[in-house]
Design a protein around this motif. Sequence first.
Motif, PDB file in Angstrom:
ATOM      1  N   THR A 182       1.191 -19.233  14.001  1.00  0.00           N
ATOM      2  CA  THR A 182       0.676 -20.383  13.251  1.00  0.00           C
ATOM      3  C   THR A 182       1.536 -21.616  13.520  1.00  0.00           C
ATOM      4  N   LEU A 183       2.854 -21.458  13.491  1.00  0.00           N
ATOM      5  CA  LEU A 183       3.750 -22.585  13.749  1.00  0.00           C
ATOM      6  C   LEU A 183       3.632 -23.093  15.177  1.00  0.00           C
ATOM      7  N   ARG A 184       3.444 -22.217  16.132  1.00  0.00           N
ATOM      8  CA  ARG A 184       3.252 -22.639  17.523  1.00  0.00           C
ATOM      9  C   ARG A 184       1.976 -23.456  17.667  1.00  0.00           C
ATOM     10  N   ALA A 185       0.924 -23.014  16.992  1.00  0.00           N
ATOM     11  CA  ALA A 185      -0.347 -23.753  17.059  1.00  0.00           C
ATOM     12  C   ALA A 185      -0.170 -25.148  16.455  1.00  0.00           C
ATOM     13  N   LYS A 186       0.542 -25.218  15.310  1.00  0.00           N
ATOM     14  CA  LYS A 186       0.785 -26.528  14.689  1.00  0.00           C
ATOM     15  C   LYS A 186       1.646 -27.400  15.596  1.00  0.00           C
ATOM     16  N   GLY A 187       2.650 -26.823  16.207  1.00  0.00           N
ATOM     17  CA  GLY A 187       3.521 -27.574  17.120  1.00  0.00           C
ATOM     18  C   GLY A 187       2.748 -28.087  18.318  1.00  0.00           C
ATOM     19  N   ALA A 188       1.856 -27.283  18.860  1.00  0.00           N
ATOM     20  CA  ALA A 188       1.049 -27.712  20.008  1.00  0.00           C
ATOM     21  C   ALA A 188       0.146 -28.871  19.614  1.00  0.00           C
ATOM     22  N   LYS A 189      -0.450 -28.798  18.425  1.00  0.00           N
ATOM     23  CA  LYS A 189      -1.312 -29.895  17.963  1.00  0.00           C
ATOM     24  C   LYS A 189      -0.490 -31.160  17.764  1.00  0.00           C
ATOM     25  N   ALA A 190       0.718 -31.012  17.222  1.00  0.00           N
ATOM     26  CA  ALA A 190       1.578 -32.182  17.005  1.00  0.00           C
ATOM     27  C   ALA A 190       2.006 -32.787  18.342  1.00  0.00           C
TER      28      ALA A 190
END
Length: 132
Positions: free
Chosen positions: A96-104
Amino acid sequence: MIMGRRRAMSLAGVALGLGCLVGMTGCDYWPPALQAQVEQLRSETQTLATEKAQLQVQINDLSNARRDLQSQLDEMSRVSREKTVMITSLQHQVDTLRAKGAKAAVAAKAPVKPASKTTAKQPVKKKPAPKR
């Protein structure tokens, strides 16, 4: 012929009676070889009884060790299941954090478009105050 049968039957009866009489009184004489064999069998029986007792003690010890190991295995299995659940949860959080980081990261690379065009005004310069 009837007399012959009666005589045979009576002889058989006497033989049976003598056999019972000898069987009841027993035999007081035991040959030395038979006595030695009986003593050997008694000795072997005692030895086997001792070995049986020792083996029974070993069986009890092994049964206790097996129970202890089984309880340890059950405890380790329980801990393993708990750790597996924990690892799965942490892996989900990392994803989940990786997905958020990629979006950011994608949002940071995108150029910022101004919402509306504005003209910048030049600041007004004030005249210095007259000296007195």
